[in-house]
Design an enzyme around this catalytic site. Structure first.
Site, PDB file in Angstrom:
ATOM      1  N   TYR A  16      60.012  46.035  30.547  1.00  0.00           N
ATOM      2  CA  TYR A  16      60.240  47.442  30.135  1.00  0.00           C
ATOM      3  C   TYR A  16      61.217  47.534  29.033  1.00  0.00           C
ATOM      4  O   TYR A  16      60.848  48.345  28.032  1.00  0.00           O
ATOM      5  CB  TYR A  16      61.427  47.722  31.332  1.00  0.00           C
ATOM      6  CG  TYR A  16      62.135  49.195  31.148  1.00  0.00           C
ATOM      7  CD1 TYR A  16      61.440  50.146  31.977  1.00  0.00           C
ATOM      8  CD2 TYR A  16      63.252  49.514  30.560  1.00  0.00           C
ATOM      9  CE1 TYR A  16      62.181  51.402  32.154  1.00  0.00           C
ATOM     10  CE2 TYR A  16      63.679  50.684  30.484  1.00  0.00           C
ATOM     11  CZ  TYR A  16      63.075  51.852  31.102  1.00  0.00           C
ATOM     12  OH  TYR A  16      63.885  52.695  31.318  1.00  0.00           O
ATOM     13  N   HIS A  26      52.961  47.267  44.060  1.00  0.00           N
ATOM     14  CA  HIS A  26      54.392  46.321  44.036  1.00  0.00           C
ATOM     15  C   HIS A  26      54.306  44.960  44.536  1.00  0.00           C
ATOM     16  O   HIS A  26      55.096  44.285  44.961  1.00  0.00           O
ATOM     17  CB  HIS A  26      55.561  47.005  44.670  1.00  0.00           C
ATOM     18  CG  HIS A  26      56.201  48.164  43.896  1.00  0.00           C
ATOM     19  ND1 HIS A  26      56.343  48.365  42.596  1.00  0.00           N
ATOM     20  CD2 HIS A  26      56.498  49.294  44.392  1.00  0.00           C
ATOM     21  CE1 HIS A  26      56.903  49.297  42.351  1.00  0.00           C
ATOM     22  NE2 HIS A  26      56.996  50.137  43.402  1.00  0.00           N
ATOM     23  N   ARG A  44      61.812  43.890  34.766  1.00  0.00           N
ATOM     24  CA  ARG A  44      62.803  44.421  33.981  1.00  0.00           C
ATOM     25  C   ARG A  44      64.193  43.466  34.211  1.00  0.00           C
ATOM     26  O   ARG A  44      64.193  42.950  35.238  1.00  0.00           O
ATOM     27  CB  ARG A  44      63.045  45.823  34.577  1.00  0.00           C
ATOM     28  CG  ARG A  44      64.051  46.823  33.888  1.00  0.00           C
ATOM     29  CD  ARG A  44      64.036  48.087  34.596  1.00  0.00           C
ATOM     30  NE  ARG A  44      65.113  49.096  33.588  1.00  0.00           N
ATOM     31  CZ  ARG A  44      65.052  50.363  34.042  1.00  0.00           C
ATOM     32  NH1 ARG A  44      65.066  50.785  35.221  1.00  0.00           N
ATOM     33  NH2 ARG A  44      66.093  51.120  33.347  1.00  0.00           N
TER      34      ARG A  44
HETATM   35  P1  A3P Z   1      66.447  54.206  35.551  1.00  0.00           P
HETATM   36  O1  A3P Z   1      66.877  54.550  37.019  1.00  0.00           O
HETATM   37  O2  A3P Z   1      67.244  53.113  34.821  1.00  0.00           O
HETATM   38  O3  A3P Z   1      66.785  55.366  34.752  1.00  0.00           O
HETATM   39  P2  A3P Z   1      59.850  52.944  38.463  1.00  0.00           P
HETATM   40  O4  A3P Z   1      58.840  54.023  38.047  1.00  0.00           O
HETATM   41  O5  A3P Z   1      59.372  51.891  38.725  1.00  0.00           O
HETATM   42  O6  A3P Z   1      60.108  53.527  39.866  1.00  0.00           O
HETATM   43  O7  A3P Z   1      60.999  52.994  37.764  1.00  0.00           O
HETATM   44  C1  A3P Z   1      61.845  53.917  37.428  1.00  0.00           C
HETATM   45  C2  A3P Z   1      62.744  53.673  36.389  1.00  0.00           C
HETATM   46  O8  A3P Z   1      62.082  53.981  35.017  1.00  0.00           O
HETATM   47  C3  A3P Z   1      64.087  54.677  36.260  1.00  0.00           C
HETATM   48  O9  A3P Z   1      65.047  53.974  35.510  1.00  0.00           O
HETATM   49  C4  A3P Z   1      63.547  55.830  35.424  1.00  0.00           C
HETATM   50  O10 A3P Z   1      64.416  56.722  34.925  1.00  0.00           O
HETATM   51  C5  A3P Z   1      62.690  55.113  34.474  1.00  0.00           C
HETATM   52  N1  A3P Z   1      61.586  55.829  33.859  1.00  0.00           N
HETATM   53  C6  A3P Z   1      60.743  56.781  34.203  1.00  0.00           C
HETATM   54  N2  A3P Z   1      60.100  57.307  33.417  1.00  0.00           N
HETATM   55  C7  A3P Z   1      60.090  56.618  32.227  1.00  0.00           C
HETATM   56  C8  A3P Z   1      59.820  56.814  30.885  1.00  0.00           C
HETATM   57  N3  A3P Z   1      58.539  57.692  30.614  1.00  0.00           N
HETATM   58  N4  A3P Z   1      60.220  55.979  29.982  1.00  0.00           N
HETATM   59  C9  A3P Z   1      61.144  55.018  30.410  1.00  0.00           C
HETATM   60  N5  A3P Z   1      61.726  54.895  31.400  1.00  0.00           N
HETATM   61  C10 A3P Z   1      61.228  55.679  32.688  1.00  0.00           C
END
Ligand code: A3P
Length: 354
Positions: free
Chosen positions: A248, A160, A182
């Site tokens: 995203y 990150h 995003r």
């Molecule tokens: P939301 O909280 O909007 O649902 P990171 O992985 O960077 O921590 O981001 C988490 C975000 O990505 C969350 O968003 C999560 O639900 C979403 N996410 C996790 N896996 C995913 C997938 N396979 N496809 C799309 N979104 C996903």
């Protein structure tokens, strides 16, 4: 890291020949360095600007970047210890931009000739156990670097860290960086929801209005959000062969097209037989939110990123949609964020569907 990590990662000494060099007193100089960095971190912490934290008491500002105190330690250790290889693929993401998803996608793309879809590691392993964060790698072991036994010829790592804080060897090597960003409105809501669940019970919850104010002021993990994106965007403009920027939203809207772009960029292009044989569609489906979030491994277990920071695997899967901000932000809040984004991003390439 939890025990599943050991199935997939072999910890190797990072010196080119695998040798650990000791000084006359039998100490490993890297170990001494590690202690020095930890002492430097302890000394610098009280001198840094502070703001209210989303999860813990406060965030600190280091070289213009807002970090949790333990996050700063990880960054300082990574900057000191991490040596990038020219063949490395680094997934860099703005927090909550879909890191878990893109870890799964890149791992699948890069290893698709090694694993069958029916017995794929993602069916039994959380993506964070397959692709490690650089800033969490050195918390316990100063000279260890992860490689997966039998993995594709490139290492796949993630971070990150903003471009400005990347270890020098990442900036100077010919590695490739995939940056994912995003819509800040969804990133804000996702971050607020995620950190709310990790906030110690004895602390009062952080109201959304306050989180919104902090986010707009740039005070969020690895923020300011806009600087994070602009750093990588600038690097991609300078070196498009080294840094690729994706959103995203783009992956969600046209996964097949963007998986092919990713595969080309990381040097694992799809051949015509794969395309006609439905390999892209199978990768899309394997890594989809619906598939990953229903797997037992992602409903249970935890990520022990560092000694202080542990996250249940289920916390990485919430809604997985574009536009959930509509259920939380008022139209005025959304308009304010859009305004900042338009002012900061300007050009067409980084505009989201506002
Ligand atoms: P939301 O909280 O909007 O649902 P990171 O992985 O960077 O921590 O981001 C988490 C975000 O990505 C969350 O968003 C999560 O639900 C979403 N996410 C996790 N896996 C995913 C997938 N396979 N496809 C799309 N979104 C996903």
């Amino acid at each position: 890291m939890d025990s599943t990590t050991c199935d997939f990662h072999q910890l190797l000494v990072s010196k080119p020949n695998g040798e650990v060099i000791m000084d006359e007193e039998g100490n490993d100089p890297e170990e001494i360095d590690h202690k020095d960095i930890c002492m430097e971190w302890e000394a610098i912490l009280p001198t840094l600007p502070k703001q209210k934290g989303w999860m813990a008491d406060h965030l600190v500002q280091y070289q213009g970047v807002w970090l949790s105190p333990s996050g700063l330690k990880g960054v300082m250790l990574a900057r000191h210890h991490f040596t990038c290889l020219p063949t490395d693929i680094i997934l860099s993401t703005s927090p909550k931009a879909g890191t878990t998803w893109f870890k799964a996608l890149l791992f699948t793309i890069m290893n698709r000739r090694i694993y069958q879809f029916s017995s794929h590691p993602l069916l039994t392993t959380n993506p964070h156990d397959l692709v490690l964060f650089i800033e969490a790698m050195f918390d316990q072991a100063p000279t260890a670097s992860p490689v997966k036994d039998g993995i594709s010829s490139s290492r796949l790592l993630s971070t990150h860290m903003p471009y400005s804080l990347l270890p020098n060897s990442v900036k100077t090597s010919c590695c490739r960086i995939v940056y994912v960003c995003r819509d800040p409105k969804d990133a804000l809501i996702s971050q607020w929801q995620y950190l709310k669940r990790l906030r110690p019970k004895e602390m009062p919850p952080l109201p959304l209005e306050e989180a919104f104010g902090l986010f707009c002021d740039g005070v969020s993990h690895f923020g300011p959000f806009w600087d994070h994106a602009l750093g990588y965007y600038g690097a991609s403009q300078e070196s498009p062969q080294k840094v690729m920027v994706l959103t995203y939203e783009a992956m969600m809207t046209d996964p097949a097209f963007n998986i092919k772009r990713l595969a080309d960029f990381v040097g694992h292009p799809l051949d015509p037989e794969e395309e006609s044989g439905g390999v892209v569609e199978r990768m899309v489906s394997l890594c989809s939110f619906e598939n990953l979030s229903r797997l037992e491994v992602n409903k249970s277990g935890v990520q022990q990123f560092t000694a202080q920071f542990m996250v249940p695997n289920s916390n990485f899967f919430r809604k997985g949609q574009i536009g959930d901000w509509r259920n939380h932000l008022t139209p005025t809040m959304a308009e304010s964020l859009n305004k900042i984004t338009k002012e900061r991003f300007g050009g067409p390439d980084l505009e989201f569907s506002l």
